[in-house]
Design an enzyme around this catalytic site. Structure first.
Site, PDB file in Angstrom:
ATOM      1  N   ASN A   1       0.872  -1.172   0.000  1.00 23.82           N
ATOM      2  CA  ASN A   1       0.000   0.000   0.000  1.00 23.82           C
ATOM      3  C   ASN A   1       0.913   1.227   0.000  1.00 23.82           C
ATOM      4  OD1 ASN A   1      -1.799   2.043   0.523  1.00 23.82           O
ATOM      5  ND2 ASN A   1      -2.770   1.042   2.272  1.00 23.82           N
TER       6      ASN A   1
ATOM      7  N   ARG B   1      -2.530  -2.101  -3.524  1.00 27.29           N
ATOM      8  CA  ARG B   1      -3.726  -1.282  -3.365  1.00 27.29           C
ATOM      9  C   ARG B   1      -3.608  -0.113  -4.344  1.00 27.29           C
ATOM     10  NH1 ARG B   1      -4.993   3.341   0.908  1.00 27.29           N
ATOM     11  NH2 ARG B   1      -7.157   3.643   0.358  1.00 27.29           N
TER      12      ARG B   1
ATOM     13  N   HIS C   1     -12.650   3.300  -0.317  1.00 22.63           N
ATOM     14  CA  HIS C   1     -12.713   2.290   0.755  1.00 22.63           C
ATOM     15  C   HIS C   1     -13.450   1.037   0.275  1.00 22.63           C
ATOM     16  CE1 HIS C   1     -12.628   5.640   4.076  1.00 22.63           C
ATOM     17  NE2 HIS C   1     -11.401   5.192   3.848  1.00 22.63           N
TER      18      HIS C   1
ATOM     19  N   ARG D   1     -11.320  15.928   7.146  1.00 22.13           N
ATOM     20  CA  ARG D   1     -12.080  16.369   5.971  1.00 22.13           C
ATOM     21  C   ARG D   1     -13.493  16.770   6.362  1.00 22.13           C
ATOM     22  NH1 ARG D   1     -10.697  11.012   3.245  1.00 22.13           N
ATOM     23  NH2 ARG D   1      -8.508  11.261   2.728  1.00 22.13           N
TER      24      ARG D   1
ATOM     25  N   GLU E   1      -8.365  -4.868   5.155  1.00 20.87           N
ATOM     26  CA  GLU E   1      -8.176  -4.571   3.736  1.00 20.87           C
ATOM     27  C   GLU E   1      -7.009  -5.363   3.150  1.00 20.87           C
ATOM     28  OE1 GLU E   1      -8.673  -0.422   5.144  1.00 20.87           O
ATOM     29  OE2 GLU E   1      -9.279  -0.013   3.084  1.00 20.87           O
TER      30      GLU E   1
END
Ligand code: ADP
Length: 403
Positions: A12, A96, A185, A246, A389
């Site tokens: 990743n 990823r 996601h 965010r 993940e």
């Protein structure tokens, strides 16, 4: 690939970081995990945990100029544990990749054409895809003979119907610039929705699930019979829920106002909305543990930030209940969703008419296992389902290369 090749290295790659896990798909065991931070700086740091040997965590500090240097350092650590990248037991590397646009709906073996296509998506994912591409190039240079697979964050959301994916924008403009809701996601939403069905003893095709992935980034998705029908993130990961840094949903006119009235530049607005808003903008902290601690001490700013975060979550629960028509389960996952019982309690509070409730004792249990936190007679199952993940990327990668 030899018959004994059952290991998958998951990479990743971020702009200045490289996270990795080496898994053996024979039994889904994690052999090693680690992280390189501050790539490109003098103070790069590699933290490597050799789980297979049960050895202690090892830390190395010192300049790593780029991802190539970082991956070589990781390869050396793995080799020191007898898990080197030249091992015949390594079946593939799974990457990823944040943005797969509309083209990549499935995990994909990377060749030159695929890499070119991922590069073509850089304009819609300027912060993420370049780092992912660097990671892929580096890994291919190191092991050109080994299958490398891209697993896309957007892929699970490509099943969204057009009326959920399209913004109500002028069609020609939107299409010319590929502006639409892609969602992110996805690997987590796919994994968690499937695990939630398993927790209910059902096939994914039989259940409708609302997944709340609440980490530092946060997103909700509505999954009908195993297929995503709506999700809260959009063209970029900025849309939707209140996140650590965010803003999530906001009137787009706020951005005009910031430019015209507050005199901010494009980059300053981008930074404000992505890095200085959400929980950190509201109260100065983005870690839910710290926010809860401050609330317990009577801090009003922390309480307001928490209330805004919860209010947004409830709005999405209501919206996705309407989108799905029938909800069988709500699943909380990621750092906040898995650990913050007060967030789960507050998000579900008052939703009894929607068939949702949380049992206080069940909600207080701490565990790494998927579990129900709703009362026995609850119409909608409310669950905590830890995400994974890396395992999902490894499984998808291995399934593709061993087929
Ligand atoms: P990322 O989006 O970076 O992958 P994670 O899913 O790891 O994020 O979630 C990180 C967040 O999880 C932290 O910022 C913190 O708010 C929250 N978190 C982690 N542990 C706990 C805990 N024990 N209680 C409450 N919140 C927690």
């Amino acid at each position: 690939m030899t018959a004994t090749a059952t290991r998958v290295l998951v990479l990743n790659s971020g702009s200045s970081s490289l996270k990795y896990q080496l898994l053996d798909m024979h039994d889904a065991a994690r052999l090693a995990v680690g992280l390189v931070e501050r790539i490109g700086e003098e103070t790069s740091r590699l933290v490597h945990t050799p789980l297979a040997t049960g050895g202690a965590k090892r830390e190395t500090e010192g300049a790593m100029a780029d991802h190539d240097a970082a991956l070589k350092a990781v390869a050396a650590e793995l080799a020191a544990d007898g898990l080197g990248l030249d091992s015949p037991e390594l079946a593939a590397i799974g990457h990823r990749v944040v943005h797969g646009g509309l083209r990549f709906t499935e995990p994909t073996v990377i060749d030159d054409a695929v890499l070119t296509e991922i590069e073509r998506l850089v304009p819609v994912a300027p912060l993420h895809n370049p780092a992912n591409i660097t990671g892929i190039r580096t890994a291919r240079a190191l092991r050109p003979d080994l299958p490398q697979v891209a697993v896309f964050d957007t892929a699970f959301h490509t099943t969204m119907p057009e009326y959920a994916a399209r913004y109500a924008l002028d069609v020609a403009t939107a299409d010319a610039h590929r502006i639409r809701r892609y969602g992110f996601h996805g690997t987590s939403h796919a994994y968690v929705s499937r695990k939630t069905a398993a927790l209910l003893g059902k096939d994914p095709s039989e259940v409708n699930v609302i997944v709340l992935h609440l980490g530092n980034g946060a997103s909700a998705s509505a999954v009908a019979g195993g297929r995503c029908v709506d999700t809260s993130m959009g063209l970029t990961p900025l849309e939707g829920l209140v996140m650590g840094t965010r803003s999530g949903d906001i009137d787009p006119a706020v951005t005009f106002h910031l430019k015209r009235v507050a005199g901010m530049s494009e980059d300053e607005v981008d930074e404000l909305l992505n890095k200085k808003s959400g929980l950190i903008g509201l109260c100065g902290d983005n870690d839910m543990r710290e926010i809860r601690r401050r609330i317990d001490e009577g801090d009003d700013r922390a309480k307001l930030a928490f209330d805004i975060y919860i209010h947004r979550l409830k709005k999405y629960l209501g919206a996705y209940t309407a989108v799905l028509g029938r909800v069988d389960a709500v699943a909380f996952t990621a750092g906040v969703g898995e650990n913050a019982a007060p967030v789960r309690e507050a998000a579900i509070a008052g939703l009894a008419d929607m068939g949702m409730a949380v049992d206080a004792d069940r909600n207080a249990v701490r565990s790494d296992e998927p579990r129900l936190i709703s009362p026995e007679d609850s119409r909608v199952a409310v669950a905590v389902v830890p995400t994974d993940e890396e395992l999902e990327i490894a499984q998808q990668t291995y399934a593709l290369v061993s087929a």
